[in-house]
Design an enzyme around this catalytic site. Structure first.
Site, PDB file in Angstrom:
ATOM      1  N   ASP A   1      38.325  21.940  18.336  1.00  0.00           N
ATOM      2  CA  ASP A   1      39.198  22.825  18.522  1.00  0.00           C
ATOM      3  C   ASP A   1      39.530  22.142  17.144  1.00  0.00           C
ATOM      4  OD1 ASP A   1      40.933  25.675  17.912  1.00  0.00           O
ATOM      5  OD2 ASP A   1      39.746  26.231  19.510  1.00  0.00           O
TER       6      ASP A   1
ATOM      7  N   HIS B   1      45.519  27.309  16.768  1.00  0.00           N
ATOM      8  CA  HIS B   1      43.643  27.927  17.347  1.00  0.00           C
ATOM      9  C   HIS B   1      43.849  27.241  18.418  1.00  0.00           C
ATOM     10  CE1 HIS B   1      40.040  28.953  18.023  1.00  0.00           C
ATOM     11  NE2 HIS B   1      40.651  30.419  17.479  1.00  0.00           N
TER      12      HIS B   1
ATOM     13  N   SER C   1      37.893  33.328  20.584  1.00  0.00           N
ATOM     14  CA  SER C   1      38.322  32.591  20.899  1.00  0.00           C
ATOM     15  C   SER C   1      39.660  32.656  22.057  1.00  0.00           C
ATOM     16  CB  SER C   1      39.070  31.691  19.796  1.00  0.00           C
ATOM     17  OG  SER C   1      38.248  31.701  18.507  1.00  0.00           O
TER      18      SER C   1
END
Lengths: 663, 96
Positions: free
Chosen positions: A32, A105, A438
């Site tokens: 990620d 994220h 996600s």
């Protein structure tokens, strides 16, 4: 996360958490945007020593010391050689040349999968509770592959290599691109190599919904995760002076607007000269402060980020914002941490409020923020944004595989950017609420880690099968899962086998198992050339010599869902086809499973044999599903699909597979 | 635009068959560097592995390497014995 473990039925007294020791022996690789290691979600309180087999490292880099790793965060690496070779040196004024996360994220996904317990978590008071990952004792190894300019496949492949060498058990991959032939798709190639080593790769389905064929990460050896809501909401009430009121959502938890009515203006009527029709979308620089100052502004959703529109309204002097869904967004409501009092309303409410503004000389409104509520019905609802099937690469494999919570998920956040991710948002928060596939993907990665902990000998395919065949498709109101885009009943093209149910996945009864040779034969069935096949097999596997053309047909891959594809031509009037499956008994030694099948409408279906009797554990039984259907009148290039179910039941287990028939 | 800048280099992912590695090499990296030098037009002694060699060598999930190549070099690489596929690293991958 503060609500999803409860929503998923996970509890400390029985089931998957205690059976797996909370995933303590399992290592999850997160590919990620990196991690913010100091967040409490990554503290190692209460964790046992790191598994001795671990070969990974905590690499030093910009603002990242090896000492930041601990018994929770056991590895951190970054991959940027491909990125820098293509884009030039990383701009270290905006991001870190290390595993440290400047985006948020990766911190969010890592803590969702395996964050440790953090009490009194919330985003500015919203979604308050004790935050925890699905596998709160599992170990996290971070592989940073995404940078401001994107994620390069050469870096991603290097991360896959290293994760396999380091010894991860699960890979969580909340990224993706377009659908490519498998041999051209580095995610397919990397995840195949991981699968070969017994690693389950869990991937996000993509956010291209509700358009059909928008699904990504479709290779059969990955677990493809769609997104749906949980039973939590953040309501805000829009009140008009004509006594009409409309329900929206907001993460704003204050009382800045009071209870008085405030002048209301539609952004489309408040544009600066030259805004070229973009004012209704509240694009940067499009609003005229003279029309907006001191007012609540109604903006249409689209093009720019939802929270960015709030920034535009605030900068133009507005005091509040109502954001209205576009038709494609339907009535699905996603909460954002806006920089001013604001709420998102559905398409219908947006139209009604615009009508009120049009018909009223001095329109006013008020927004009442009521905080966090739980126990919302119906839930889950399929997210409008969640990518949809059919599978554009191989319709013989139904994708997505499952759905999981991916709307308004609270998890840990970077300290580098504020909760809206906007440049001018300098708020520092420990947790943020985000939506996307996600967010659903790491939920399933964590659940897969728990299953790996409870059943260390299960293959990646067996873990995937357990999650799929125990998934449900009835919501908490007793109805079929609804589609957030149009409020109609959703289909397996949006939820796959259904919503994950970790309580039942612990003991699925039967699994549809697969090994590397099965996947190689699947590729052989696609008529891959030797070169294409070698990109996966590396010369170590060949098409099965004893395999028949029948066994190598892609639809005969021993997948936990079933998809018939009738390739109609002008002369075709009837389809008759059979698909075989083999189930392995992982339940009780002596058990008898009986069939309960619901054929897809318009299709005659027969399953042989109708009973499966097992005398021992790990025994395998094969059955055949035969479908017959007439041709349909279709526009050339178009298709039509219907859906059914196949269930094997004994006294305690229900082993469910969706069936899709596509003309 | 592509025609206007023919020599511009970009990243390619190269899949190889290790069974075709010439026996004079003992390690894959030597083979990859030599192969790259051949398509980049360098004599082996001039070849700067640090700058011109593979960006990554892959040996676990795939066999091959990533390198910065011009379109012509990538095309030339396709005819090298043992090279299976040469794929540009230009597919957009993003966070979901």
């Amino acid at each position: 996360t503060t609500r999803t473990p409860h929503f998923l039925g996970l509890n400390a007294s029985s089931g998957l958490w205690p059976s797996s020791n909370y995933g303590a022996d399992v290592i999850i690789g997160i590919m990620d945007s990196g991690i913010w290691p100091e967040k409490k979600s990554f503290w190692d309180t209460g964790l046992s020593p790191i598994p001795e087999r671990w070969k990974g490292e905590c690499e030093e880099g910009t603002d990242f010391k090896a000492s930041l790793c601990n018994k929770k965060l056991i590895g951190a690496r970054s991959f940027f050689k491909g990125y820098e070779a293509a884009m030039g040196p990383i701009n270290e004024t905006t991001e870190y040349r290390s595993a440290r996360d400047s985006e948020g994220h990766g911190t969010h996904t890592a803590s969702t999968a395996a964050g440790n317990y953090v009490r009194h978590a919330s985003l500015l008071g919203s979604a308050a509770g004790t935050a925890k990952g699905m596998a709160s004792h599992a170990r996290i190894a971070v592989y940073k592959v995404c940078w401001k300019g994107g994620c390069f496949n050469s870096d991603l492949l290097a991360a896959f290599e290293q994760a396999v060498i380091d010894g991860v058990d699960i890979i969580s991959l909340s990224i993706g691109g377009g659908v490519l032939p498998f041999f051209l798709d580095p995610i397919a190639i990397g995840s195949f190599g991981a699968m070969e080593k017994g690693i389950l790769v869990s991937t996000s389905a993509g956010n291209g919904g509700p358009s059909p064929l928008s699904i990504t990460n479709v290779s059969p050896w990955v677990l493809t995760v769609a997104a749906s809501t949980l039973d939590r909401d953040f309501p805000a009430l829009i009140r008009l002076p004509n006594h009409a009121h409309y329900r929206g959502v907001s993460l704003y938890d204050g009382n800045a607007l009071g209870r008085r009515q405030i002048p209301l203006v539609y952004a489309g009527n408040a544009g600066l000269p030259g805004s070229n029709g973009s004012a209704n979308l509240c694009m940067a620089g499009s609003l005229d402060p003279a029309d907006v100052k001191g007012k609540i502004v109604l903006c249409d959703r689209g093009i720019s980020a939802r929270a960015a529109k709030g920034m535009v309204v605030r900068d133009a002097g507005g005091v509040g914002m109502i954001l209205a869904n576009a038709l494609a967004n339907g009535e699905e409501l996603i909460a954002d941490s806006h920089v001013l009092p604001a709420a998102l309303v559905g398409y219908g409410a947006g139209v009604a409020i615009k009508d009120y503004i049009t018909q009223t000389d001095n329109a006013t409104a008020n927004i009442i923020f009521t905080g966090t509520v739980v126990g919302v019905r119906p839930a889950p609802v399929m997210a409008a944004f969640s990518s949809r099937g059919p599978n554009p690469a191989n319709p013989e494999i139904l994708k997505p595989d499952v759905t999981a919570p991916g709307v308004n998920i609270l998890a840990a956040w970077t300290s580098r950017v504020g909760p809206t991710e906007l440049p001018n948002d300098d708020r520092v928060v420990d947790f943020n609420i985000m939506s996307g596939t996600s967010m659903s993907c790491p939920h399933v990665s964590g659940l897969a880690a728990l299953l790996k902990g409870a059943h260390p000998d299960w293959s990646p395919a067996a873990i995937k099968s357990a999650l799929m065949t125990t998934a449900f498709n009835i919501d908490n109101s007793g109805n079929y899962l609804m589609d957030g885009s149009d409020s109609n009943i959703s289909t397996p093209f949006s939820f796959g086998a259904g919503h994950v149910n970790p309580v039942r996945a612990l003991n699925p009864g039967l699994v549809y198992d697969l090994d590397v040779q099965d996947y190689v034969d699947f590729l052989c069935g696609l008529n891959y050339s030797t070169s294409w096949l070698s990109t996966f097999t590396k010369g170590q596997y060949k098409c099965s010599e004893g395999g028949s053309a029948m066994s190598m047909r892609p639809e005969n891959l021993n997948y936990p869902s079933i998809s018939f594809v009738y390739k109609q031509d002008e002369n075709s009037t009837t389809y008759v086809g059979s698909i075989t499956r083999t189930v392995t008994n992982v339940g009780l030694p002596n058990s008898v499973y009986t069939l309960a099948a619901i054929p897809p409408p318009g299709v005659a279906m027969k399953v042989e044999p109708p009973t499966l009797s097992f005398g021992r554990l790990d025994e395998k039984k094969t059955f055949t599903v035969t479908c017959e259907a007439g041709a349909k009148s279709l526009v050339p290039g178009d298709s039509d699909s219907t859906f059914g179910s196949l269930l094997w039941t004994d006294d305690t287990h229900i082993v469910h597979s969706p069936i899709v028939f596509t003309w | 635009a592509a025609q206007a800048a023919p020599a511009e280099a970009s990243i390619y992912i190269v899949h190889v068959s290790k069974a075709h590695m010439p026996p004079i090499f003992t390690e894959e990296e030597q083979w990859y560097s030599s192969t790259l030098a051949s398509v980049k037009g360098y004599e082996p002694q001039e070849f700067n592995r640090e700058q011109e060699g593979p960006i990554y060598s892959y040996g676990t999930v795939m066999h091959g390497f990533a390198a910065k190549l011009t379109e012509a070099q990538a095309e030339a690489l396709k005819s090298v014995n043992g090279v299976l596929l040469v794929i540009p690293d230009d597919a957009l991958v993003e966070l979901h």
